[in-house]
Design an enzyme around this catalytic site. Structure first.
Site, PDB file in Angstrom:
ATOM      1  N   ASN A  80       1.782  14.903  16.376  1.00 22.08           N
ATOM      2  CA  ASN A  80       1.508  13.947  17.445  1.00 22.08           C
ATOM      3  C   ASN A  80       2.738  13.148  17.861  1.00 22.08           C
ATOM      4  O   ASN A  80       2.628  12.038  18.378  1.00 22.08           O
ATOM      5  CB  ASN A  80       0.377  12.997  17.025  1.00 22.08           C
TER       6      ASN A  80
ATOM      7  N   ARG B 152      -4.640   5.863  14.436  1.00 24.56           N
ATOM      8  CA  ARG B 152      -5.608   6.573  13.594  1.00 24.56           C
ATOM      9  C   ARG B 152      -5.375   8.079  13.438  1.00 24.56           C
ATOM     10  O   ARG B 152      -6.201   8.760  12.841  1.00 24.56           O
ATOM     11  CB  ARG B 152      -7.052   6.323  14.080  1.00 24.56           C
ATOM     12  N   ASP B 153      -4.274   8.595  13.935  1.00 23.72           N
ATOM     13  CA  ASP B 153      -3.991  10.024  13.695  1.00 23.72           C
ATOM     14  C   ASP B 153      -2.486  10.289  13.756  1.00 23.72           C
ATOM     15  O   ASP B 153      -2.030  11.193  14.461  1.00 23.72           O
ATOM     16  CB  ASP B 153      -4.731  10.895  14.705  1.00 23.72           C
ATOM     17  N   ILE B 154      -1.732   9.505  13.006  1.00 24.02           N
ATOM     18  CA  ILE B 154      -0.278   9.673  12.994  1.00 24.02           C
ATOM     19  C   ILE B 154       0.099  10.851  12.097  1.00 24.02           C
ATOM     20  O   ILE B 154      -0.278  10.910  10.932  1.00 24.02           O
ATOM     21  CB  ILE B 154       0.416   8.389  12.505  1.00 24.02           C
TER      22      ILE B 154
END
Length: 220
Positions: free
Chosen positions: A15, A9-11
């Protein structure tokens, strides 16, 4: 991640961690959640929350609709775009339902010299309809095939090699690159490398002297 029935959910590029031998790992699982048993249904609606980073977020997530692991695929496509253009993606137009503007990207990618195969992967990952996007397993399979066709190793980041294998691969490439050097070219390169090493040693000594001087001042 998806093989373990998770959604990240936060690629985005921020990250990913890159080791000294270009071994890349995904990190920051603060937003990640476990999927339902079937792999396509969220547990108790927990994954329906709006989270992630806008520029990388899938349209269905931005609009507060139900989403699944295909939202990660969209974000991964935006990450590849980020890497291919060496710039963060721009916010998408809400009046166009946050659609990815394929033609604009193709134009920018062509100017940047992005390989056509990689352009197509990015376009496929960022399809508006989640069902039209490939799975991450399919994406990685295509990227590995592309990497094998790249003579300059521009897609090495998709390889799952160990650090030692990557080092060996780089050394082999360097040996091949220097194999056709003339004696004069080889000697010139060695002198250049020797000068570089000498400068590095000198810089290291200067840094140590500065640290020692600072330490002595603090003690006084």
């Amino acid at each position: 991640v998806h093989a373990k029935n998770l959604i990240h959910r936060d690629i985005k590029a921020a990250n990913f961690l890159v080791g000294e031998n270009w071994h890349v790992k995904l990190c920051d699982f603060g937003f990640s959640r476990s999927m339902g048993a079937a792999g396509d249904a969220m547990k108790a609606g927990a994954q329906m929350t709006l989270c992630g980073t806008d520029e990388w977020m899938a349209p269905e997530t931005m609009m507060g609709l139900d989403y699944d692991q295909k939202a990660d695929v969209f974000s991964f496509g935006m990450f590849l775009l980020e890497m291919s253009l060496r710039a963060e993606p721009k916010l998408r137009d809400p009046s166009k339902m946050y659609r990815f503007e394929e033609e604009l990207y193709r134009r920018d990618a062509a100017k940047a010299g992005v390989p056509e195969g990689l352009i197509q992967v990015i376009v496929d990952c960022t399809r508006y309809e989640p069902a039209d996007r490939p799975t991450m397993k399919e994406v990685l399979g295509v990227l590995k095939d592309l990497a094998k066709k790249q003579p300059d190793d521009t897609l090495d980041f998709v390889e799952s090699s160990s650090d030692s294998e990557l080092v060996e691969k780089k050394e082999k490439k360097d040996r091949h690159k220097h194999r056709d050097e003339t004696d004069a070219e080889r000697e010139k390169r060695r002198r250049r490398e020797k000068k570089h090493d000498a400068r590095e040693r000198h810089r290291s000594r200067k840094d140590k002297d500065k640290d020692k001087e600072s330490s002595e001042k603090r003690e006084k």
